[in-house]
Enzyme design. Structure first.
Site, short mmCIF file in Angstrom:
data_model
loop_
_atom_site.label_atom_id
_atom_site.label_comp_id
_atom_site.label_asym_id
_atom_site.label_seq_id
_atom_site.Cartn_x
_atom_site.Cartn_y
_atom_site.Cartn_z
N ALA A 112 0.90 -1.21 0.08
CA ALA A 112 0.05 0.11 0.21
C ALA A 112 0.83 1.18 0.02
CB ALA A 112 -0.96 0.06 1.17
N ASN B 157 -5.41 -0.10 8.69
CA ASN B 157 -4.20 0.46 9.09
C ASN B 157 -4.46 1.50 10.19
OD1 ASN B 157 -1.96 2.00 8.89
ND2 ASN B 157 -1.89 2.26 6.76
N SER C 27 0.30 3.97 10.41
CA SER C 27 0.95 5.25 10.09
C SER C 27 1.40 6.28 10.93
CB SER C 27 0.02 5.74 8.87
OG SER C 27 0.51 6.69 7.95
N THR D 296 5.48 -4.97 8.74
CA THR D 296 5.36 -3.94 9.26
C THR D 296 5.02 -2.75 8.43
OG1 THR D 296 7.33 -3.25 9.97
CG2 THR D 296 6.61 -4.69 11.68
N ASN D 297 4.59 -1.38 9.30
CA ASN D 297 4.68 -0.36 8.40
C ASN D 297 5.96 0.53 8.49
OD1 ASN D 297 3.36 2.09 7.59
ND2 ASN D 297 1.37 1.68 8.40
N THR D 298 5.95 1.60 8.25
CA THR D 298 7.12 2.41 8.32
C THR D 298 7.59 2.64 10.00
OG1 THR D 298 5.87 4.57 8.01
CG2 THR D 298 6.89 3.38 6.11
N GLY E 168 11.77 -3.60 3.95
CA GLY E 168 13.15 -3.66 3.81
C GLY E 168 13.42 -5.08 2.85
N TYR F 196 7.61 -1.90 -1.69
CA TYR F 196 7.46 -0.67 -2.39
C TYR F 196 8.70 0.11 -2.75
CZ TYR F 196 5.62 4.36 -2.65
OH TYR F 196 5.51 5.60 -2.87
#
Length: 360
Positions: free
Chosen positions: A66, A176, A179, A240-242, A293, A314
């Protein structure tokens, strides 16, 4: 060739380049014959890569994460780019512009990105129309978030509204709550806040529902979310997310870029740690999607053998180029054959024995 092109593109503003490249990809895959040719050439064709996860057939385990295709304007593009599926969004119940620019930055020495986009999107309703009008060749999941102007005490209704609009049209839904770019959003990861949101989304749709978590959660919080997901009957967890951590970054001047989440190699170690912890906690009771990563086929293989049934990328796509997904899928297929695995499913969690078998 792509290294030279990337060097030229990196001279231009990141968000402008994103829009340009995305438009080129859509244009290149607009014609059906070209799209089919690219899908045959770049797509995962080895049967060993295919799997059925939460009732959905995936031709390959690597999907587009995403954030790249926020509004589903490239629904017909991602199979032709070699992905086994795509996750579009994040979309919110109401359209919103996101945070002010500049809001996307490259960290070239780290092969990473920093973003504070803030869920800029045209709204779940607009995405629902696109999903209804297209029939992509690969599964398409939808990532839903909270509208920025919606108070936290109304978050349940906000997520419910998005699920109502896009749930029937998606292959799966991702809630989500992780974020770092929407004020207060990560607070919703606390189980007392998360429980009613997930329960509302589950009640709204029969589509498989997953939750996406942050790498910055403590181990005990990861355990609590995992236990809640099992209790409520979620299909899985996206991990995971950022990250908001700036530890170990090599790119100079990151501190001057401001707030935002970092994706790419800087989050890889923690993303793998969270994946291993989740698999030890839940075993095969939940589907685990690993993101964060992944750059090489070896990275992807490590995630699969640690317990991930599906993968996403991404930032790796940005730095790796148009052949990136093909290289990843080809490398996974090679490892499966070398290891004597008859299917991708057989390899999922196969290294867990070295760390203690997960509960069954």
């Amino acid at each position: 060739m792509y290294c030279l092109l990337r060097r030229l593109l990196f001279l231009l503003p990141p968000e402008w380049v994103h829009k340009l490249v995305f438009a080129v990809l859509r244009g290149a895959t607009a014609a059906t014959p070209v799209r089919r040719m690219l899908t045959r050439w770049l797509g995962p064709t080895d049967p060993v890569l295919a799997s059925t996860v939460f009732g959905v057939r995936f031709p390959g385990p690597l999907g587009l994460a995403a954030g790249f295709d926020k509004d589903g304007t490239g629904l017909d593009t991602w199979a032709a780019m070699g992905f086994g599926y795509a996750e579009v969004g994040t979309v919110t119940a109401h359209p919103q512009p996101g945070n002010p620019a500049p809001r996307l930055f490259r960290l070239p020495e780290d092969r990473a990105l920093l973003n504070r986009m803030g869920f800029n999107n045209h709204g779940a309703g607009a995405l629902a129309i696109r999903l209804a009008c297209h029939h992509p060749e690969v599964p398409v999941g939808v990532n839903i978030g909270k509208t920025k102007t919606t108070p936290a005490d109304q978050a349940v209704d906000d997520y419910r509204a998005s699920a109502r609009l896009v749930g029937p049209l998606a292959s799966y839904l991702v809630v989500n709550v992780s974020s770092p770019n929407t004020p207060g959003l990560r607070d919703l990861q606390a189980v007392e806040s998360l429980r009613p949101i997930l329960a509302a989304v589950l009640a709204e749709t029969s589509t498989p529902v997953l939750v996406k978590i942050a790498p910055d959660l403590s181990d005990s919080d990861v355990d609590e979310v995992a236990d809640l997901a099992v209790e409520l009957g979620l299909a899985g967890i996206v991990a995971t997310n950022t990250t908001v951590s700036r530890d170990g970054l090599l790119t100079p001047g990151v501190g001057q870029l401001g707030a935002g989440g970092i994706s790419g190699p800087p989050v890889a170690e923690r993303s793998l740690e969270v994946l291993r912890r989740l698999y030890q906690r839940v075993g095969d009771r939940l589907t685990l999607i690993s993101v964060g990563g992944i750059e090489t086929a070896e990275d992807a293989w490590d995630r699969i053998t640690a317990g991930a049934s599906l993968l996403q990328g991404y930032t790796g796509f940005i730095y790796g180029g148009g052949l990136w997904s093909k290289h990843i899928h080809d490398g996974i297929a090679r490892r499966l054959h070398q290891g004597g695995f008859g299917s991708l499913h057989e390899a999922v969690g196969s290294n867990a024995a070295e760390r203690g078998r997960p509960p069954s």
